[in-house]
Design a protein around this motif. Sequence first.
Motif, mmCIF file in Angstrom:
data_model
loop_
_atom_site.group_PDB
_atom_site.id
_atom_site.type_symbol
_atom_site.label_atom_id
_atom_site.label_comp_id
_atom_site.label_asym_id
_atom_site.label_seq_id
_atom_site.Cartn_x
_atom_site.Cartn_y
_atom_site.Cartn_z
ATOM 1 N N ILE A 82 39.092 29.069 51.518
ATOM 2 C CA ILE A 82 39.521 28.965 50.123
ATOM 3 C C ILE A 82 40.346 27.710 49.913
ATOM 4 C CG2 ILE A 82 40.991 30.003 48.343
ATOM 5 C CD1 ILE A 82 40.151 32.750 49.513
ATOM 6 N N LYS A 148 40.515 35.106 44.124
ATOM 7 C CA LYS A 148 39.381 35.758 43.465
ATOM 8 C C LYS A 148 39.393 37.267 43.667
ATOM 9 C CE LYS A 148 36.163 31.913 43.642
ATOM 10 N NZ LYS A 148 34.900 31.401 44.218
ATOM 11 N N ASN A 149 39.866 37.725 44.818
ATOM 12 C CA ASN A 149 39.889 39.160 45.099
ATOM 13 C C ASN A 149 41.100 39.862 44.477
ATOM 14 O OD1 ASN A 149 42.028 38.446 46.737
ATOM 15 N ND2 ASN A 149 41.051 39.056 48.647
#
Length: 168
Positions: A82, A148-149
């Motif tokens: 990431i 994102k999670n």
Amino acid sequence: METTETVDVYISKVFALTNQMKTNGETHSEQAKVEKILRSLNPKFEHVVATIKEANDISTMTVRLLSGSLRVHEQRMNDNKIEKPIERDLQAQTSIGSSYHKHGCTNHMCGQKELLADLDDSFRTKVKFGDGRFVSVPGKGRILITLKNGDHMYIYDVFYVSDMKSNL
């Protein structure tokens, strides 16, 4: 293991194959399954395999334990992915004191003081942008981001550059 497969998918395939082999009368010990999985993992897991072999007794390890360990390592590798594209794009040259050094490291920068937590006003340096300009850095702090999670994470040592129009 295919390069795009996750550990969960791969382990599921191994279980399906061993169950199919069992119905045909072939049996394999837990140790044989563990060793086969370790041998057939994607090369990106090479360092993980070495660590697992050094830290554990493979002869007593179960596929379930191995699977959990591999999933943890896979998650760490995914978490690191990431930040890497961001870090590559945010390289800058910094100066400390009066001499300038190209560190080849990343300096995250922000022009919005209100986004920085724990701003250290005593930190002073300069950054050189791609167009050759040197800009003063009157402090550094950390910024809270949402992944994102949905998890939250801090980016540390973010330079406060008041002249910036957009964050890097």
